[in-house]
Design a protein around this motif. Sequence first.
Motif, short mmCIF file in Angstrom:
data_model
loop_
_atom_site.label_atom_id
_atom_site.label_comp_id
_atom_site.label_asym_id
_atom_site.label_seq_id
_atom_site.Cartn_x
_atom_site.Cartn_y
_atom_site.Cartn_z
N ASP A 50 -10.03 5.25 27.88
CA ASP A 50 -10.70 5.22 26.59
C ASP A 50 -10.52 3.87 25.90
O ASP A 50 -9.91 2.94 26.45
CB ASP A 50 -10.24 6.38 25.72
N THR A 142 -0.51 7.97 28.17
CA THR A 142 -0.90 7.44 26.86
C THR A 142 -0.35 6.04 26.62
O THR A 142 0.56 5.57 27.31
CB THR A 142 -0.40 8.36 25.74
N ILE A 155 -6.29 10.12 21.49
CA ILE A 155 -6.92 10.51 22.75
C ILE A 155 -7.77 11.77 22.59
O ILE A 155 -7.46 12.67 21.82
CB ILE A 155 -5.84 10.73 23.84
N ASP A 156 -8.89 11.82 23.34
CA ASP A 156 -9.77 12.99 23.39
C ASP A 156 -9.43 13.78 24.65
O ASP A 156 -9.57 13.27 25.76
CB ASP A 156 -11.23 12.54 23.42
N LEU A 157 -9.00 15.01 24.48
CA LEU A 157 -8.60 15.85 25.62
C LEU A 157 -9.55 17.02 25.82
O LEU A 157 -9.21 17.99 26.51
CB LEU A 157 -7.17 16.37 25.40
N SER A 158 -10.73 16.93 25.25
CA SER A 158 -11.66 18.07 25.30
C SER A 158 -12.13 18.39 26.71
O SER A 158 -12.58 19.51 26.97
CB SER A 158 -12.86 17.79 24.40
N LYS A 439 -4.21 19.43 20.21
CA LYS A 439 -5.49 19.13 20.85
C LYS A 439 -5.79 20.03 22.04
O LYS A 439 -6.92 20.02 22.56
CB LYS A 439 -5.49 17.66 21.34
#
Length: 483
Positions: A50, A142, A155-158, A439
């Motif tokens: 990212d 990370t 961070i996007d953990l979707s 998240k």
Amino acid sequence: MGVLSNLEPKNVFQYFEEITKIPHGSGNVEQISDYLADFAAKRGLFYIQDELKNIIIVKEATPGYEKEPAVILQGHMDMVAVKKPDCDIDMKTEGLRVAVDGDKIYAQGTSLGGDDGIAVAYSLALLDSDTISHPKLEVIITVDEEVGMDGARGIDLSMLTGNRMVNLDSEDEGIFLTSCAGGARVKCHVPVAAEKKSGLAYEVKVGGLQGGHSGGEIHKERGNSNCLFGRLLGRLCEKMPVGLASVKGGLADNAIPRETVGTLVIDERDSEKFASLLDTVEKEIQAELSTKDPDFNIKAVRKEQGVFECATANDTKKAAQFLCVAPNGVQAMSADMPGLVETSLNLGILEYDAGELLAEFSVRSSVESSKNSLIEKLDALTALAGGTVAVTGDYPGWKYRKDSPLREKMVKLYEEMYGVAPKVEAIHAGLECGILGSKIADLDCVSMGPDMKDIHTTEESLSIASTRRVWEYLVRLLETKEE
């Protein structure tokens, strides 16, 4: 041939040594992030890099494990980059000089970065293996954990499918961590009036201290060089006019500072009184720290006579008073878990420049209201000195989960492999599990790792035998199917 080439497990130590060759101090993670992205790309693994340079790598389940719950492995790629005063390595551009002494891996003149390079090495060795059976692996690595968990925060953990996570950011084999304190970084800005002062300059160094991680060693009550410099400055201001020309102490808010260096300007007629008082204060503190920090010392080097830009005598005294009354160290112990620090803070960074004193604290507590109260206390103290406070990197604690299938599985397996039960504990140091848990729905998480000592210091070391045992356990954990 690498320094660690003959160590087992070979793949783990191979990757660990490769990581040590890449500069990866907090805030300097682009090279290590690109290395991890390149690793995934070369092996045809799905990955995300990212904007912050966080990395997610996914490896599908091996045959026969497709129906097993996915496992998230998590660590951070940055390290606390500190070095000894005489070390000639530029840690922003050069790798480390890794060495082996018996069971111990260390870096010559610098911190090692076992926290958390070993998590990255374990993850890469698993992702690279074509012989280890495992469920779907989702690896999260990370950035900038050591300076406020900024990577975990952003961070996007979707896209993840798993909710069982093994965090590999612990330093004691046989201890499974299941909750931790929350924390924040607090920067206190105190205005200091400056003037041109004629006098004699001395460079004063407060040092010889062990330092350490403010989450793991704060209860040991080791000396804090920034606080001790403030104490010395306060004593001097009581006896003579002093001008603070500069001060610099500590390298990170979450590392107990080992050395603080300042330039003080005094009247030449006070030089004998100055030297005598330094000697008196040194002996007093040496007696107090004789067991906790036996090598404490104060050194002063006479510089030149001249005219210097420095804080006024009154505002030098104000700065000293601020440092003398600022809270530091353990503030409260847990009533629920004997021996666990509940609330603490560490004055990790101290600087004076251009008419401002900067004091940066790491605040921690397993009780959110206590953390906030301590931040409010720093705010009130700074306001009394005419200054302002900035709070950054505020992160939540990681709450203990009563029902944890992952913890039950890990404890049972550990007992089967080693014949003793692991310790299940909470810690005062911060982990990213709390942020990541916000998240990932219904996150079931345990933190573990091999034995390390003196992390965040130049004495940091990693146990070879423990690294091997934890690897063997981790492999068995992934190979063991649900009952």
